[in-house]
Design a protein around this motif. Sequence first.
Motif, PDB file in Angstrom:
ATOM      1  N   LEU A  30       0.822  -1.211   0.000  1.00  0.00           N
ATOM      2  CA  LEU A  30       0.000   0.000   0.000  1.00  0.00           C
ATOM      3  C   LEU A  30       0.858   1.264   0.000  1.00  0.00           C
ATOM      4  CD1 LEU A  30      -2.770  -1.030   2.554  1.00  0.00           C
ATOM      5  CD2 LEU A  30      -3.036  -0.753   0.096  1.00  0.00           C
ATOM      6  N   LEU A  31       0.313   2.273  -0.641  1.00  0.00           N
ATOM      7  CA  LEU A  31       0.951   3.575  -0.747  1.00  0.00           C
ATOM      8  C   LEU A  31       0.005   4.569  -0.057  1.00  0.00           C
ATOM      9  CD1 LEU A  31       3.218   5.149  -2.495  1.00  0.00           C
ATOM     10  CD2 LEU A  31       1.371   5.448  -4.152  1.00  0.00           C
ATOM     11  N   PRO A  32       0.525   5.446   0.803  1.00  0.00           N
ATOM     12  CA  PRO A  32      -0.383   6.398   1.451  1.00  0.00           C
ATOM     13  C   PRO A  32      -1.164   7.214   0.419  1.00  0.00           C
ATOM     14  CG  PRO A  32       1.811   6.514   2.425  1.00  0.00           C
ATOM     15  CD  PRO A  32       1.930   5.647   1.224  1.00  0.00           C
ATOM     16  N   TYR A  33      -2.463   7.382   0.662  1.00  0.00           N
ATOM     17  CA  TYR A  33      -3.290   8.138  -0.277  1.00  0.00           C
ATOM     18  C   TYR A  33      -2.754   9.565  -0.420  1.00  0.00           C
ATOM     19  CZ  TYR A  33      -7.269  10.336  -2.513  1.00  0.00           C
ATOM     20  OH  TYR A  33      -8.049  11.034  -3.383  1.00  0.00           O
ATOM     21  N   GLY A  34      -2.146  10.051   0.618  1.00  0.00           N
ATOM     22  CA  GLY A  34      -1.592  11.406   0.585  1.00  0.00           C
ATOM     23  C   GLY A  34      -0.557  11.580  -0.506  1.00  0.00           C
ATOM     24  N   LEU A  94     -12.055   8.085   3.200  1.00  0.00           N
ATOM     25  CA  LEU A  94     -10.683   8.070   3.705  1.00  0.00           C
ATOM     26  C   LEU A  94     -10.655   8.358   5.198  1.00  0.00           C
ATOM     27  CD1 LEU A  94      -9.033   9.990   0.736  1.00  0.00           C
ATOM     28  CD2 LEU A  94      -8.501   7.639   1.411  1.00  0.00           C
ATOM     29  N   ALA A  95     -11.476   9.341   5.600  1.00  0.00           N
ATOM     30  CA  ALA A  95     -11.524   9.699   7.016  1.00  0.00           C
ATOM     31  C   ALA A  95     -12.022   8.528   7.851  1.00  0.00           C
ATOM     32  CB  ALA A  95     -12.433  10.916   7.206  1.00  0.00           C
ATOM     33  N   ALA A  96     -12.967   7.814   7.279  1.00  0.00           N
ATOM     34  CA  ALA A  96     -13.513   6.667   8.008  1.00  0.00           C
ATOM     35  C   ALA A  96     -12.461   5.581   8.185  1.00  0.00           C
ATOM     36  CB  ALA A  96     -14.723   6.116   7.261  1.00  0.00           C
ATOM     37  N   LEU A  97     -11.508   5.531   7.242  1.00  0.00           N
ATOM     38  CA  LEU A  97     -10.472   4.490   7.311  1.00  0.00           C
ATOM     39  C   LEU A  97      -9.348   4.846   8.280  1.00  0.00           C
ATOM     40  CD1 LEU A  97      -9.886   3.325   3.641  1.00  0.00           C
ATOM     41  CD2 LEU A  97     -10.594   1.906   5.553  1.00  0.00           C
ATOM     42  N   LEU A 119     -13.159   2.077  -1.055  1.00  0.00           N
ATOM     43  CA  LEU A 119     -12.670   2.268   0.316  1.00  0.00           C
ATOM     44  C   LEU A 119     -13.773   2.035   1.342  1.00  0.00           C
ATOM     45  CD1 LEU A 119     -10.463   5.451  -0.283  1.00  0.00           C
ATOM     46  CD2 LEU A 119      -9.715   3.079  -0.099  1.00  0.00           C
ATOM     47  N   ARG A 120     -15.042   2.174   0.902  1.00  0.00           N
ATOM     48  CA  ARG A 120     -16.149   1.974   1.852  1.00  0.00           C
ATOM     49  C   ARG A 120     -16.434   0.500   2.136  1.00  0.00           C
ATOM     50  NH1 ARG A 120     -18.527   6.265  -0.869  1.00  0.00           N
ATOM     51  NH2 ARG A 120     -19.725   4.857  -2.168  1.00  0.00           N
ATOM     52  N   ILE A 121     -15.856  -0.384   1.327  1.00  0.00           N
ATOM     53  CA  ILE A 121     -16.107  -1.808   1.569  1.00  0.00           C
ATOM     54  C   ILE A 121     -15.576  -2.145   2.965  1.00  0.00           C
ATOM     55  CG2 ILE A 121     -15.554  -4.161   0.823  1.00  0.00           C
ATOM     56  CD1 ILE A 121     -15.219  -2.994  -2.026  1.00  0.00           C
ATOM     57  N   ALA A 122     -16.422  -2.747   3.747  1.00  0.00           N
ATOM     58  CA  ALA A 122     -16.078  -2.998   5.152  1.00  0.00           C
ATOM     59  C   ALA A 122     -14.804  -3.826   5.275  1.00  0.00           C
ATOM     60  CB  ALA A 122     -17.243  -3.700   5.843  1.00  0.00           C
ATOM     61  N   PRO A 144       0.928   0.961   7.523  1.00  0.00           N
ATOM     62  CA  PRO A 144       1.332   0.880   8.929  1.00  0.00           C
ATOM     63  C   PRO A 144       2.278   1.992   9.363  1.00  0.00           C
ATOM     64  CG  PRO A 144       1.670  -1.214   7.794  1.00  0.00           C
ATOM     65  CD  PRO A 144       1.310  -0.220   6.760  1.00  0.00           C
ATOM     66  N   GLU A 145       3.236   2.355   8.465  1.00  0.00           N
ATOM     67  CA  GLU A 145       4.248   3.341   8.848  1.00  0.00           C
ATOM     68  C   GLU A 145       3.637   4.715   9.140  1.00  0.00           C
ATOM     69  OE1 GLU A 145       4.342   1.529   6.122  1.00  0.00           O
ATOM     70  OE2 GLU A 145       6.085   0.210   6.303  1.00  0.00           O
ATOM     71  N   THR A 146       2.600   5.082   8.387  1.00  0.00           N
ATOM     72  CA  THR A 146       2.046   6.436   8.516  1.00  0.00           C
ATOM     73  C   THR A 146       0.642   6.443   9.099  1.00  0.00           C
ATOM     74  OG1 THR A 146       1.173   6.295   6.290  1.00  0.00           O
ATOM     75  CG2 THR A 146       3.376   7.248   6.529  1.00  0.00           C
ATOM     76  N   ASN A 147       0.076   5.258   9.260  1.00  0.00           N
ATOM     77  CA  ASN A 147      -1.292   5.112   9.743  1.00  0.00           C
ATOM     78  C   ASN A 147      -2.294   5.881   8.869  1.00  0.00           C
ATOM     79  OD1 ASN A 147      -3.039   3.904  11.536  1.00  0.00           O
ATOM     80  ND2 ASN A 147      -3.249   5.769  12.778  1.00  0.00           N
ATOM     81  N   GLU A 148      -1.974   5.925   7.560  1.00  0.00           N
ATOM     82  CA  GLU A 148      -2.858   6.610   6.610  1.00  0.00           C
ATOM     83  C   GLU A 148      -3.578   5.561   5.773  1.00  0.00           C
ATOM     84  OE1 GLU A 148      -1.402  10.221   4.345  1.00  0.00           O
ATOM     85  OE2 GLU A 148       0.476   9.391   5.096  1.00  0.00           O
ATOM     86  N   PRO A 149      -4.755   5.922   5.243  1.00  0.00           N
ATOM     87  CA  PRO A 149      -5.420   5.014   4.317  1.00  0.00           C
ATOM     88  C   PRO A 149      -4.529   4.827   3.089  1.00  0.00           C
ATOM     89  CG  PRO A 149      -6.838   6.870   4.873  1.00  0.00           C
ATOM     90  CD  PRO A 149      -5.503   7.163   5.450  1.00  0.00           C
ATOM     91  N   GLY A 150      -4.513   3.612   2.576  1.00  0.00           N
ATOM     92  CA  GLY A 150      -3.614   3.346   1.458  1.00  0.00           C
ATOM     93  C   GLY A 150      -4.344   2.984   0.171  1.00  0.00           C
ATOM     94  N   ILE A 151      -3.662   3.246  -0.939  1.00  0.00           N
ATOM     95  CA  ILE A 151      -4.104   2.744  -2.245  1.00  0.00           C
ATOM     96  C   ILE A 151      -2.946   1.925  -2.801  1.00  0.00           C
ATOM     97  CG2 ILE A 151      -5.750   4.598  -2.721  1.00  0.00           C
ATOM     98  CD1 ILE A 151      -3.563   5.956  -4.393  1.00  0.00           C
ATOM     99  N   SER A 152      -3.197   1.252  -3.913  1.00  0.00           N
ATOM    100  CA  SER A 152      -2.164   0.330  -4.404  1.00  0.00           C
ATOM    101  C   SER A 152      -1.065   1.045  -5.186  1.00  0.00           C
ATOM    102  CB  SER A 152      -2.795  -0.740  -5.296  1.00  0.00           C
ATOM    103  OG  SER A 152      -3.817  -1.389  -4.587  1.00  0.00           O
ATOM    104  N   ALA A 153      -1.451   1.989  -6.037  1.00  0.00           N
ATOM    105  CA  ALA A 153      -0.445   2.649  -6.881  1.00  0.00           C
ATOM    106  C   ALA A 153      -1.034   3.901  -7.491  1.00  0.00           C
ATOM    107  CB  ALA A 153       0.009   1.704  -7.996  1.00  0.00           C
TER     108      ALA A 153
END
Lengths: 432, 218
Positions: A80-84, A153-156, A239-242, A250-259
């Motif tokens: 995962l890559l941080p969405y940011g 994203l906020a929910a994640l 991202l809404r999928i439960a 894990p490193e940034t505790n941010e929601p991630g996307i693949s690429a």
Amino acid sequence: MRLDQLVRRNLRRQRVSSSLTALNVGLGALLVSVVLVLRSATAGAFLQPSRGFSLVVGPKGSRLELVLNTVFHLGQSPGLLPYGVFEELERHPSTQLAVPYAVGDTFRGFRVIGTTEAFFDPRFPYPSATSPDAKLESGRSLRCDRAALSAALAALGSHEPPTSSPAVSALAAADEAVVGARVAAALDVRVGDRIEPTHGIEAGGVAHSERHLWQVVGVLARTDTPLDDLVLINLDSFLRIADHAGGIVPETNEPGISAVLLFPKPGVHKALLLSQLNKRSTLQVADVDAEVRALLSLVGNVDRIFFGIAVLVVIVGVVSVAVALYNTLAWRRRELAILRILGASRRTVLGILVGEAMLVSAVGGALGFAAGHLVVAAVAGLIERSAGFRPSPLVFLPEEAIAYVLVIAAGAVGGLLPGLEAYRTDVASHLA
Amino acid sequence: MNVVLEGVRHAYARSGRPALSVGRLVIGSGERLCLVGRSGSGKTTLLNVLSGVLLPSAGRVRLGDVELSTLSEPERDAFRARSIGCVFQTFNLLDQLSALENLTLAQRFAGVAAEPARRRARELLAELGLGERENARPSELSLGEQQRLAIARAVSKRPSLVLADEPTASLDDDSARAAIELLLASTAGGTLLVATHDARVIERFARVTTMDELSGAS
């Protein structure tokens, strides 16, 4: 009677021997054909779909794996890559277009990608079109509302929550899908249908813990690339999928996307992005063109070995033609002497033997190349399942035509040995 | 075509033994000559020299206006294809070809076009009583029929000279008589040289010479 008829009669008289030697040549031609077709299909499968793509940004790992997963939709996502990072790249002064990809689900064997409207931007290479709607065979492109995305994203995880809650909740229900042309054809999916992807990219996947349906709003125009095998859904719905709640870096505790598929502005911007992003410790950037060429170079080495083996088998086949014809000379010298006494020159006799070798090679070669395409047809499904592309058995390559001519020419060379022996046949001593 | 041999001698390189010695032999154009000699006397060697497949060690061979020794091998091949027909004791037909094709192939080497060659071949087969069997392989014919076919092949291109080597040796009386009649009839007007020791053949020739006479041994 023409000499070519005599050549055919001579071979027909030795049906079994001629057939076996033709089979020998045919086996070599079969291998050559299979190697050439698969080589062309491999290059086509990796070069053509990668055209127009520039950079792929993803988590640290193998660059090739990242490109294979993002551009060709093969193998597993490296992580995962941080969405940011996507937001940062989208705003980067060297960026022309950034397209986020989130993977991990499938719909009846076809991969599901969570993305945004950016996928339908005319600057995205496939399907090639000047407007988002022109990229679709039917329906419209999907909508990924930024507010709904922020909410998801906020929910994640640690992402800024949306400011307008009512609007977000209204959009949260928009679960839209656009399917690739092959998906639509294979599964008979049309605009208006509702689909339910499953979790995981292995065959079948597993059902999500909560029922979640997406409405098909469009079908992509056919591209003859791996994009035809995709199901696109709006990133916020992905991202809404439960079950994707664990999609946190894990490193940034941010929601991630693949690429992120990144299209730099023309000029030096690609080099700038490559240089800047590769310094980062948490991500990597892969140059699609360089990775594909490295892959083809790797495949090319294996391919050259197979091609070498195929050429050796052809040579063995041609040698067997020469040996078979040479062996017939033991009982054919009288017949050759008869031809000479009837007025045939030594060169004519040589030509008859070379003609026989060429005809055996031509028949064996033609059958071998045809059988090669049957083999390709037989293994096409297997290749598609394992490598993600389907070689077409109906495509005959110019290289095959050249190889066929070379097989016949090799037959002619093989026929020279018995032919020269026949050339030297002494007429007087072989006629009673 | 008249035939003139002068001082022709030949010895095979392998054995070194003299195989042929002819002081002088002249056969006029249109003449028929029967050549008689015991086995090993050089009859076949003489025919090979006349057909141009063997160049004698010494001497001159003139066929019509052509001095054979002055021709290159391809020229001799072409000359043989056009002007000389050969008949053998063992017929030497090509069994992978039909009766019709055996006749057309010989004409093909002589440069006859496909259609006239086929027409001529059919005419000859009809004359031989083999018209119904033009598609038969030689091995499907009787020995007599095979020899008739071999004679037809030799004359199909209308050669100026026909050479026959023991043409009746493999045939019974009836077939032998039929074969020699056919040979004489089909070469009418041309030069014919038959090498044999078969009395049934010898009696049909006005001019008979022996190998001993040719070599001057007698």
